[in-house]
Motif scaffolding. Structure first.
Motif, mmCIF file in Angstrom:
data_model
loop_
_atom_site.group_PDB
_atom_site.id
_atom_site.type_symbol
_atom_site.label_atom_id
_atom_site.label_comp_id
_atom_site.label_asym_id
_atom_site.label_seq_id
_atom_site.Cartn_x
_atom_site.Cartn_y
_atom_site.Cartn_z
ATOM 1 N N PRO A 4 31.313 21.417 67.278
ATOM 2 C CA PRO A 4 32.643 20.818 67.419
ATOM 3 C C PRO A 4 33.309 20.604 66.060
ATOM 4 C CG PRO A 4 31.054 19.695 68.818
ATOM 5 C CD PRO A 4 30.268 20.625 67.938
ATOM 6 N N LEU A 5 34.622 20.665 66.055
ATOM 7 C CA LEU A 5 35.355 20.469 64.806
ATOM 8 C C LEU A 5 35.310 19.010 64.359
ATOM 9 C CD1 LEU A 5 37.002 21.859 62.639
ATOM 10 C CD2 LEU A 5 39.035 21.617 64.080
ATOM 11 N N TRP A 6 35.311 18.101 65.340
ATOM 12 C CA TRP A 6 35.183 16.676 65.036
ATOM 13 C C TRP A 6 34.057 16.093 65.879
ATOM 14 C CZ3 TRP A 6 40.007 18.837 66.168
ATOM 15 C CH2 TRP A 6 40.885 18.944 65.076
ATOM 16 N N THR A 7 33.298 15.188 65.290
ATOM 17 C CA THR A 7 32.211 14.535 66.022
ATOM 18 C C THR A 7 32.153 13.061 65.655
ATOM 19 O OG1 THR A 7 30.632 15.166 64.272
ATOM 20 C CG2 THR A 7 30.761 16.594 66.206
ATOM 21 N N ALA A 11 34.366 3.119 63.262
ATOM 22 C CA ALA A 11 35.381 2.111 62.944
ATOM 23 C C ALA A 11 35.912 2.239 61.524
ATOM 24 C CB ALA A 11 34.801 0.705 63.145
ATOM 25 N N SER A 12 35.214 2.982 60.669
ATOM 26 C CA SER A 12 35.631 3.087 59.277
ATOM 27 C C SER A 12 35.103 4.382 58.670
ATOM 28 C CB SER A 12 35.107 1.903 58.462
ATOM 29 O OG SER A 12 33.693 1.966 58.348
ATOM 30 N N PHE A 13 35.656 4.749 57.515
ATOM 31 C CA PHE A 13 35.168 5.920 56.789
ATOM 32 C C PHE A 13 33.732 5.712 56.335
ATOM 33 C CE2 PHE A 13 38.839 8.738 55.060
ATOM 34 C CZ PHE A 13 39.331 8.889 56.334
ATOM 35 N N GLU A 14 33.382 4.487 56.008
ATOM 36 C CA GLU A 14 32.041 4.212 55.500
ATOM 37 C C GLU A 14 30.960 4.590 56.508
ATOM 38 O OE1 GLU A 14 31.842 0.147 54.353
ATOM 39 O OE2 GLU A 14 32.975 0.436 52.493
ATOM 40 N N GLU A 15 31.297 4.506 57.780
ATOM 41 C CA GLU A 15 30.321 4.800 58.827
ATOM 42 C C GLU A 15 30.208 6.291 59.126
ATOM 43 O OE1 GLU A 15 30.979 2.435 62.344
ATOM 44 O OE2 GLU A 15 31.918 0.848 61.155
ATOM 45 N N VAL A 16 31.177 7.077 58.669
ATOM 46 C CA VAL A 16 31.188 8.510 58.975
ATOM 47 C C VAL A 16 30.147 9.235 58.127
ATOM 48 C CG1 VAL A 16 32.567 10.623 58.981
ATOM 49 C CG2 VAL A 16 33.618 8.437 59.610
ATOM 50 N N PRO A 17 29.270 10.022 58.736
ATOM 51 C CA PRO A 17 28.249 10.747 57.962
ATOM 52 C C PRO A 17 28.826 11.981 57.272
ATOM 53 C CG PRO A 17 28.044 11.256 60.293
ATOM 54 C CD PRO A 17 29.117 10.213 60.185
ATOM 55 N N SER A 18 29.687 11.750 56.277
ATOM 56 C CA SER A 18 30.279 12.865 55.537
ATOM 57 C C SER A 18 29.291 13.361 54.499
ATOM 58 C CB SER A 18 31.583 12.434 54.869
ATOM 59 O OG SER A 18 31.375 11.326 54.021
ATOM 60 N N SER A 19 29.434 14.637 54.136
ATOM 61 C CA SER A 19 28.424 15.245 53.260
ATOM 62 C C SER A 19 29.000 15.880 52.004
ATOM 63 C CB SER A 19 27.655 16.321 54.043
ATOM 64 O OG SER A 19 28.552 17.310 54.528
ATOM 65 N N VAL A 20 30.332 15.969 51.914
ATOM 66 C CA VAL A 20 30.922 16.607 50.738
ATOM 67 C C VAL A 20 32.147 15.833 50.289
ATOM 68 C CG1 VAL A 20 30.148 18.952 51.289
ATOM 69 C CG2 VAL A 20 32.314 18.126 52.204
ATOM 70 N N GLN A 178 34.871 15.395 60.351
ATOM 71 C CA GLN A 178 35.494 16.702 60.541
ATOM 72 C C GLN A 178 34.659 17.779 59.856
ATOM 73 O OE1 GLN A 178 39.772 17.057 59.891
ATOM 74 N NE2 GLN A 178 39.449 18.982 58.802
ATOM 75 N N ARG A 179 34.350 18.823 60.605
ATOM 76 C CA ARG A 179 33.608 19.938 60.014
ATOM 77 C C ARG A 179 34.439 20.579 58.909
ATOM 78 N NH1 ARG A 179 33.424 25.100 62.206
ATOM 79 N NH2 ARG A 179 34.016 24.307 64.267
ATOM 80 N N SER A 184 30.870 18.146 56.101
ATOM 81 C CA SER A 184 31.803 17.364 56.908
ATOM 82 C C SER A 184 32.514 16.344 56.034
ATOM 83 C CB SER A 184 31.072 16.646 58.053
ATOM 84 O OG SER A 184 30.096 15.748 57.539
ATOM 85 N N ILE A 185 33.722 15.956 56.459
ATOM 86 C CA ILE A 185 34.526 14.971 55.749
ATOM 87 C C ILE A 185 35.043 13.951 56.754
ATOM 88 C CG2 ILE A 185 35.227 16.510 53.872
ATOM 89 C CD1 ILE A 185 37.842 16.998 55.379
ATOM 90 N N PRO A 186 35.332 12.715 56.302
ATOM 91 C CA PRO A 186 35.872 11.719 57.229
ATOM 92 C C PRO A 186 37.369 11.904 57.435
ATOM 93 C CG PRO A 186 35.565 10.749 55.059
ATOM 94 C CD PRO A 186 35.023 12.150 54.973
ATOM 95 N N THR A 187 37.823 11.608 58.637
ATOM 96 C CA THR A 187 39.246 11.661 58.955
ATOM 97 C C THR A 187 39.560 10.597 60.001
ATOM 98 O OG1 THR A 187 41.072 13.110 59.654
ATOM 99 C CG2 THR A 187 38.977 13.370 60.794
ATOM 100 N N TRP A 188 40.810 10.165 60.009
ATOM 101 C CA TRP A 188 41.260 9.189 60.997
ATOM 102 C C TRP A 188 41.959 9.862 62.168
ATOM 103 C CZ3 TRP A 188 39.725 4.363 61.131
ATOM 104 C CH2 TRP A 188 39.410 3.677 59.952
ATOM 105 N N PHE A 189 41.822 9.287 63.333
ATOM 106 C CA PHE A 189 42.701 9.522 64.467
ATOM 107 C C PHE A 189 43.488 8.229 64.620
ATOM 108 C CE2 PHE A 189 39.450 12.682 64.909
ATOM 109 C CZ PHE A 189 40.157 13.803 65.328
#
Length: 246
Positions: A4-7, A11-20, A178-179, A184-189
């Protein structure tokens, strides 16, 4: 099958498992440079009309409707200023002062290949000399403090704030992964109601709401979010035009 493009719903960017760190990375700088090169190569083939843009925008029509021979634009998250190139091609008689706000690495990369009169790059939103239009095209959702950036954009605008390709949702705002290439990078909806509430508190009047159609993985029918609950899906992204001081 691609992942998926988004997974995830966070509640915040800090919680998003971003890798780059996408926006200081080589891939992003190469992508910006490639867009600039594609535009310039398309100009000669399209004359006397402007080239077909990779992403549509209402910006040229807005400037034309203002009826002035000069306009200043603050383009927050504007990458390599390809929106400026697009607007100039549509409005050859209008003089433009255009400031792109980007990360320092992007500013350095883009300013070495985009040499246009009236264009400057900066890494901070200017606090003096408000621009006629503050423009954000597919960028608000990538700022960790999107509310603070929106507020700064409002204070930097003299006449209009134009937001395009906003992934607006009817539920509360949430972050996701977001893939991005191999990472992956964090993004808001962003919650439509939260955005409107902040605009109203700041004295903005929303004079246009529309849907924004763009190609995502070759599909023009909206955000591919079948892996999310229906309550959290975007469908087509949104465009919002706000008038300042009314």
């Amino acid at each position: 099958m691609n992942s998926p493009l988004w997974t995830g719903i966070f509640a915040s960017f800090e919680e998003v498992p971003s890798s780059v760190n996408a926006y200081d990375g080589v891939e992003w700088q190469r992508a910006i440079t490639a867009r600039i090169e594609r535009w310039h190569s398309a100009v000669g083939q399209a004359l006397p009309l402007p080239p077909v843009p990779e992403r549509g925008t209402l910006l040229a029509a807005l400037i034309a409707g203002m009826g002035s021979s000069h306009c200043s634009v603050l383009d927050i998250g504007g990458g390599g200023a390809t929106t400026l190139l697009q607007v100039k091609a549509s409005l050859p008689e209008v003089s433009l002062d255009w400031t792109v706000v980007e990360r320092e690495a992007v500013c350095a990369a883009a300013s070495s290949v985009v040499l246009e009169p009236g264009l400057q790059f900066t890494s901070k939103i200017p606090t003096e000399s408000p621009a006629d239009i503050v423009y954000m095209g597919s960028s608000l959702q990538y700022f960790e403090d999107w509310r603070g950036v929106f507020d700064s954009a409002i204070h930097a605008a003299k006449r209009f704030v134009l937001l395009e390709d906003v992934p607006a949702v009817s539920c509360a705002s949430f972050a996701s992964a977001q893939r991005y290439y191999s990472g992956s990078i964090p993004t808001w909806f962003i919650s439509h109601d939260e955005l409107m509430s902040q605009a109203n508190r700041s004295g903005l009047k929303c004079v246009l709401r529309d849907r924004f159609r763009a190609s995502i993985l070759g599909d023009w029918n909206g955000y591919p979010m079948d892996n999310f609950p229906e309550t959290h899906r975007v469908g087509l992204a949104s465009t919002f035009l706000f008038k300042v001081g009314v």
